[in-house]
Write a protein that holds these residues in place. Structure first.
Motif, PDB file in Angstrom:
ATOM      1  N   TRP A  68      -2.928  -7.902  -5.596  1.00  0.00           N
ATOM      2  CA  TRP A  68      -4.045  -7.406  -4.776  1.00  0.00           C
ATOM      3  C   TRP A  68      -4.831  -8.565  -4.166  1.00  0.00           C
ATOM      4  O   TRP A  68      -5.183  -8.540  -2.986  1.00  0.00           O
ATOM      5  N   VAL A  83       0.840  -1.202   0.000  1.00  0.00           N
ATOM      6  CA  VAL A  83       0.000   0.000   0.000  1.00  0.00           C
ATOM      7  C   VAL A  83       0.871   1.247   0.000  1.00  0.00           C
ATOM      8  O   VAL A  83       0.613   2.204  -0.728  1.00  0.00           O
ATOM      9  N   ALA A 100      -3.221   6.215  -0.026  1.00  0.00           N
ATOM     10  CA  ALA A 100      -2.878   5.169   0.934  1.00  0.00           C
ATOM     11  C   ALA A 100      -4.089   4.813   1.793  1.00  0.00           C
ATOM     12  O   ALA A 100      -4.373   3.632   2.028  1.00  0.00           O
ATOM     13  N   SER A 104      -8.759  -2.724   1.320  1.00  0.00           N
ATOM     14  CA  SER A 104      -8.199  -4.050   1.576  1.00  0.00           C
ATOM     15  C   SER A 104      -8.736  -4.689   2.845  1.00  0.00           C
ATOM     16  O   SER A 104      -8.674  -5.908   3.011  1.00  0.00           O
ATOM     17  N   LEU A 106      -6.551   2.617  -0.119  1.00  0.00           N
ATOM     18  CA  LEU A 106      -6.120   1.233  -0.263  1.00  0.00           C
ATOM     19  C   LEU A 106      -6.186   0.481   1.063  1.00  0.00           C
ATOM     20  O   LEU A 106      -6.561  -0.697   1.102  1.00  0.00           O
ATOM     21  N   LEU A 107      -5.821   1.146   2.138  1.00  0.00           N
ATOM     22  CA  LEU A 107      -5.921   0.510   3.452  1.00  0.00           C
ATOM     23  C   LEU A 107      -7.366   0.131   3.754  1.00  0.00           C
ATOM     24  O   LEU A 107      -7.654  -0.966   4.244  1.00  0.00           O
TER      25      LEU A 107
END
Length: 493
Positions: free
Chosen positions: A179, A164, A213, A220, A216-217
């Protein structure tokens, strides 16, 4: 490939080892950043020479990690990590290799690394060694594991978080197989020490695209699997973003982390406004220069109070000094944002008259109640916290003034903040140390031994000077102290 000044300065180390027959290269991040034209942070060198052979070549070395083949070489007051080419066996506790084996082939060393963009080397003549397509991935703006993504992420679970960080820092799309491996193995973060996770999050917050960031955190779901549980507000916001993204994949929200619709009524509308504020904060976080202030903005958007923010820093194993600074900013934020949100014109007029009479601040030239509250808050939480808070709300005024109608009130909000900045700059004293009188002066004046009364009296004088009721001059403060000792002795004690 042309080299930067930093790499050129390190070339003598490569030459020295090459002259003795050891293949030696620059490797990893310094190669990646050189290709991207970015400034270098660290210069790592890999070599076919064994650690003891490296030590024999250079007069000044530090045995940093001999078991892993690393020797730190000191040259011209600079330090360089020189590591022997190696392969790694099965990893222990999903983080460290149980055993390393030194090898002489560069490709074998590059194969053990995490992502293709970090698995490139540069020879002393500038030639790039790139067996896994890192240059092509940089051109395609793609982050991809070296070889089998499942194997790479199972070896070292910290790579799940590092993926990430790299994707955000270099504006890369995470390759589908990488991913999917992140999603499959995110639960393994429970095995990773919180200080390692904290270091990665710190770099994301300080990076050029903290918004990316955060997206994406959240997408996920990895934040729910840390070794110690993160604050509920952070996890709830991440989950809300992930759900919103799943429902609205057709909308361009990937760059608006934690954004959900603010439509609806009651609790739904309140939750929507809260999430919209988080989204706004993350989108504008890069406008805040200091990374510590960025953390304060995130905590404010998540509605974490000072103690909760300190607990977060404790979980991430940040220093007590950083935690105290964050708590001070958050304490000042709580004091000021509530006042700013409730500071209506009708209430201002009535309060200003009263405050002007008590403090001597001219209600015709400023907002006396607000300025007095501001200066008292500065005294409580400190000038550095005040400067940090101004930086935060200057970039993201919604944190202090709310989201409702902020577009129409931008000029008013900016005017208020400018007055608070000016008030901070012109405060006669922000701490007892800045007073024109000292404790010994008051002891002589009172003619009695030190005790709790002395600290209380100094604080009274500080407030009087900060609010402008008494000049920060020795004689004026002594006169004020004498009056307080005579008429308010019981209150002081």
């Amino acid at each position: 490939m042309s080299m930067s000044e930093a790499l050129t300065k390190a070339l003598p180390l490569l030459y020295a080892l090459e002259r003795r027959g050891y293949e030696t290269v620059f490797v990893g991040g310094c190669v990646r950043d050189t290709l991207l034209g970015k400034p270098l942070k660290d210069i790592d060198i890999a070599t076919a020479a064994l650690p003891e052979q490296v030590i024999a070549v250079f007069p000044q070395t530090i045995p940093t990690g001999l078991q892993h083949g690393t020797v730190t070489v000191v040259q011209e007051k600079e330090t360089y990590e020189v590591t022997t080419f190696r392969t790694e066996s099965a990893y222990e506790r999903f983080r460290r290799p149980a055993q390393v084996e030194f090898v002489t082939a560069l490709d074998e060393d590059l194969r053990r690394r995490d992502f293709t963009i970090n698995s490139m080397a540069m020879r002393s003549d500038g030639a790039i060694v790139d067996p896994f397509g890192g240059q092509d991935d940089l051109r395609r703006r793609r982050l991809r594991c070296v070889g089998d993504a499942d194997a790479r992420l199972q070896e070292d679970a910290l790579r799940i978080v590092r993926a990430v960080r790299f994707a955000a820092a270099y504006d890369l799309r995470i390759a589908p197989m990488t991913w999917r491996a992140i999603i499959r193995y995110r639960e393994r973060l429970v095995h990773i020490a919180m200080e390692r996770v904290g270091l990665e999050l710190d770099k994301m917050i300080a990076g050029s695209r903290p918004n990316r960031a955060a997206a994406l955190l959240a997408s996920s779901g990895m934040l729910a699997w840390t070794k110690e549980r993160l604050p509920a507000a952070m996890l709830d916001a991440a989950e809300a973003y992930a759900k919103a993204k799943a429902v609205r994949r057709h909308a361009a929200i990937a760059e608006s982390p934690l954004a959900v619709a603010s439509a609806g009524t009651g609790a739904a509308a309140s939750a929507g406004r809260r999430m919209a504020l988080i989204a706004r904060t993350m989108r504008r976080l890069h406008l805040i220069t200091d990374s510590e202030d960025r953390w304060a903005a995130v905590c404010a958007a998540l509605s974490l109070r000072g103690g909760q923010a300190s607990e977060l820093f404790g979980l991430l194993k940040y220093s007590s000094q950083r935690s105290a600074r964050l708590a001070a900013i958050m304490g000042l934020h709580e004091a000021m944002s509530l006042r700013l949100l409730s500071h209506t014109d009708a209430a201002d007029a009535a309060r200003d008259v009263m405050i002007a009479e008590e403090t001597g601040i001219d209600s015709r030239t400023d907002e006396p109640e607000l300025r007095a509250h501001w200066r008292l808050s500065v005294l409580k939480h400190g000038k550095p916290a005040a400067a940090g808070w101004l930086a935060v709300v200057g970039a993201i005024p919604e944190l202090a003034f709310g989201t409702a109608g902020i577009g129409e009130r931008v000029s008013s909000a900016e005017a208020k903040l400018n007055r608070l900045r000016e008030s901070l700059q012109t405060m006669p004293a922000c701490s007892v140390k800045e007073l024109a009188v000292k404790g010994k002066d008051l002891l002589s004046l009172a003619g009695k031994p030190s005790g709790p009364w002395l600290g209380a009296l100094l604080q009274r004088l500080l407030e009087a000077a900060a609010l402008g009721r008494v000049p920060n001059e020795r004689e004026s403060l002594l006169a004020e102290a004498a009056a307080l000792l005579q008429t308010k002795e019981r209150e002081i004690e």
